[in-house]
Scaffold this motif. Structure first.
Motif, short mmCIF file in Angstrom:
data_model
loop_
_atom_site.label_atom_id
_atom_site.label_comp_id
_atom_site.label_asym_id
_atom_site.label_seq_id
_atom_site.Cartn_x
_atom_site.Cartn_y
_atom_site.Cartn_z
N LEU A 10 0.85 -1.18 0.00
CA LEU A 10 0.00 0.00 0.00
C LEU A 10 0.89 1.24 0.00
CD1 LEU A 10 -2.84 1.22 0.17
CD2 LEU A 10 -2.70 0.98 2.67
N ALA A 11 0.83 2.02 -1.08
CA ALA A 11 1.66 3.21 -1.21
C ALA A 11 1.09 4.36 -0.38
CB ALA A 11 1.74 3.62 -2.68
N LEU A 12 1.97 5.25 0.03
CA LEU A 12 1.57 6.42 0.80
C LEU A 12 0.54 7.24 0.02
CD1 LEU A 12 2.02 8.16 3.33
CD2 LEU A 12 3.83 9.34 2.10
N ASP B 279 -12.69 -6.50 1.34
CA ASP B 279 -14.08 -6.79 1.68
C ASP B 279 -14.76 -5.49 2.12
OD1 ASP B 279 -13.72 -9.50 1.05
OD2 ASP B 279 -13.01 -9.94 3.08
N ASP B 280 -15.20 -5.39 3.36
CA ASP B 280 -15.94 -4.20 3.82
C ASP B 280 -15.06 -3.22 4.60
OD1 ASP B 280 -15.60 -5.93 5.89
OD2 ASP B 280 -17.62 -5.74 6.70
N VAL B 281 -13.75 -3.34 4.48
CA VAL B 281 -12.81 -2.46 5.18
C VAL B 281 -11.92 -1.75 4.17
CG1 VAL B 281 -10.95 -2.35 6.86
CG2 VAL B 281 -12.76 -4.02 7.16
N THR B 282 -11.81 -0.43 4.33
CA THR B 282 -10.91 0.35 3.49
C THR B 282 -9.81 0.91 4.38
OG1 THR B 282 -12.73 0.96 2.02
CG2 THR B 282 -10.73 2.29 1.89
N ILE B 283 -8.57 0.70 3.96
CA ILE B 283 -7.42 1.19 4.71
C ILE B 283 -6.68 2.19 3.83
CG2 ILE B 283 -5.23 0.57 5.80
CD1 ILE B 283 -6.52 -2.21 6.27
N THR B 284 -6.40 3.36 4.40
CA THR B 284 -5.66 4.40 3.71
C THR B 284 -4.36 4.67 4.45
OG1 THR B 284 -7.75 5.41 3.03
CG2 THR B 284 -5.77 6.77 2.82
N PHE B 285 -3.26 4.66 3.72
CA PHE B 285 -1.95 5.00 4.27
C PHE B 285 -1.84 6.51 4.17
CE2 PHE B 285 2.92 4.07 3.61
CZ PHE B 285 3.20 4.74 4.79
N GLU B 286 -2.20 7.22 5.26
CA GLU B 286 -2.31 8.67 5.22
C GLU B 286 -0.99 9.41 5.24
OE1 GLU B 286 -5.22 9.69 8.32
OE2 GLU B 286 -6.59 10.07 6.65
N TRP C 236 21.24 4.18 18.51
CA TRP C 236 19.81 3.92 18.59
C TRP C 236 19.30 3.51 17.22
CZ3 TRP C 236 15.28 7.23 17.40
CH2 TRP C 236 14.09 6.73 17.95
N ALA C 237 18.53 2.44 17.15
CA ALA C 237 18.06 1.91 15.86
C ALA C 237 17.04 2.83 15.19
CB ALA C 237 17.48 0.53 16.04
N GLY C 238 16.34 3.62 15.98
CA GLY C 238 15.33 4.51 15.43
C GLY C 238 14.01 3.80 15.22
N GLN C 239 13.06 4.54 14.65
CA GLN C 239 11.74 3.98 14.43
C GLN C 239 11.05 4.73 13.30
OE1 GLN C 239 9.79 4.60 18.21
NE2 GLN C 239 9.17 6.66 17.70
N ILE C 240 9.98 4.14 12.83
CA ILE C 240 9.12 4.82 11.86
C ILE C 240 7.70 4.73 12.39
CG2 ILE C 240 8.90 2.78 10.37
CD1 ILE C 240 8.77 4.86 8.00
N LYS C 241 7.00 5.85 12.32
CA LYS C 241 5.63 5.94 12.82
C LYS C 241 4.74 6.39 11.66
CE LYS C 241 3.09 8.18 16.57
NZ LYS C 241 3.23 9.12 17.71
N VAL C 242 3.71 5.59 11.38
CA VAL C 242 2.81 5.90 10.27
C VAL C 242 1.38 6.07 10.77
CG1 VAL C 242 4.24 4.68 8.59
CG2 VAL C 242 2.37 3.47 9.70
N GLN C 243 0.61 6.83 10.01
CA GLN C 243 -0.80 7.06 10.34
C GLN C 243 -1.68 6.44 9.27
OE1 GLN C 243 -2.02 11.02 11.71
NE2 GLN C 243 -3.63 10.93 10.16
N LEU C 244 -2.65 5.65 9.71
CA LEU C 244 -3.59 4.99 8.81
C LEU C 244 -5.00 5.46 9.12
CD1 LEU C 244 -2.29 1.33 9.18
CD2 LEU C 244 -1.57 3.03 7.52
N LYS C 245 -5.86 5.40 8.11
CA LYS C 245 -7.29 5.63 8.32
C LYS C 245 -7.98 4.32 7.98
CE LYS C 245 -10.18 8.20 5.66
NZ LYS C 245 -10.71 9.44 5.04
N ILE C 246 -8.80 3.84 8.92
CA ILE C 246 -9.53 2.58 8.73
C ILE C 246 -11.01 2.91 8.65
CG2 ILE C 246 -10.10 0.33 9.72
CD1 ILE C 246 -6.95 1.85 10.85
N GLU C 247 -11.64 2.53 7.55
CA GLU C 247 -13.07 2.76 7.35
C GLU C 247 -13.76 1.42 7.18
OE1 GLU C 247 -13.75 6.55 4.79
OE2 GLU C 247 -11.94 5.54 4.04
#
Length: 140
Positions: free
Chosen positions: A36-38, A45-52, A68-79
């Motif tokens: 899933l691209a940004l 099925d009945d769920v839509t996921i958006t990589f916001e 420190w290895a660091g991290q990545i934090k992403v925001q998704l929208k689930i409908e």
């Protein structure tokens, strides 16, 4: 005597290496993920996921030794059909023990596996390059 000892050591390590290469019959091949691209959405099925958006990417580049290895934090929208949409933040880090469950119901769960590409010192990641790898798991 040295020759015999050397041959025994070589034979032992060769047998050990061979044993390490042979896959266990109980290991299953990994499930193929959903890319899933940004900025894009996917309907399962009945769920839509958006990589916001990518909220943070402080991962240590592959070719660098970091404290420190660091991290990545992403925001998704689930409908979900006939329900209000929700936002969910997911953090990927080597120290994070949290499950990366994006969505779960009685019939399936959708898990976040990783965010690609992984940064390197000679190549910064442009925002349009981020891809979230998801996995849909059907409940039996």
């Amino acid at each position: 005597m040295k020759t015999i000892y050397t041959l025994i050591v070589i034979a032992f390590f060769s047998a050990f290496a061979k044993a390490q290469e042979t896959p266990s019959p109980s290991v299953q091949s990994p499930t193929i993920g959903i890319k899933l691209a940004l900025g894009k959405s996917i309907q399962l099925d009945d769920v839509t996921i958006t990589f916001e958006k990518v909220l943070e990417d402080s991962r240590c580049p592959k070719d660098v030794q970091c404290v420190w290895a660091g991290q990545i934090k992403v925001q998704l929208k689930i409908e979900e059909k006939n329900r209000t949409s929700t936002q969910k933040n997911i953090i990927f880090s080597p120290t994070s023990k949290d499950d990366k469950i994006v969505y779960s119901s009685d019939v399936k769960s959708i898990n976040a596996l990783e965010v690609m590409p992984y940064p390197q010192t000679n190549n910064t990641v442009a925002e349009r390059e981020y891809i979230l790898l998801l996995q849909e798991v059907k409940q039996d």
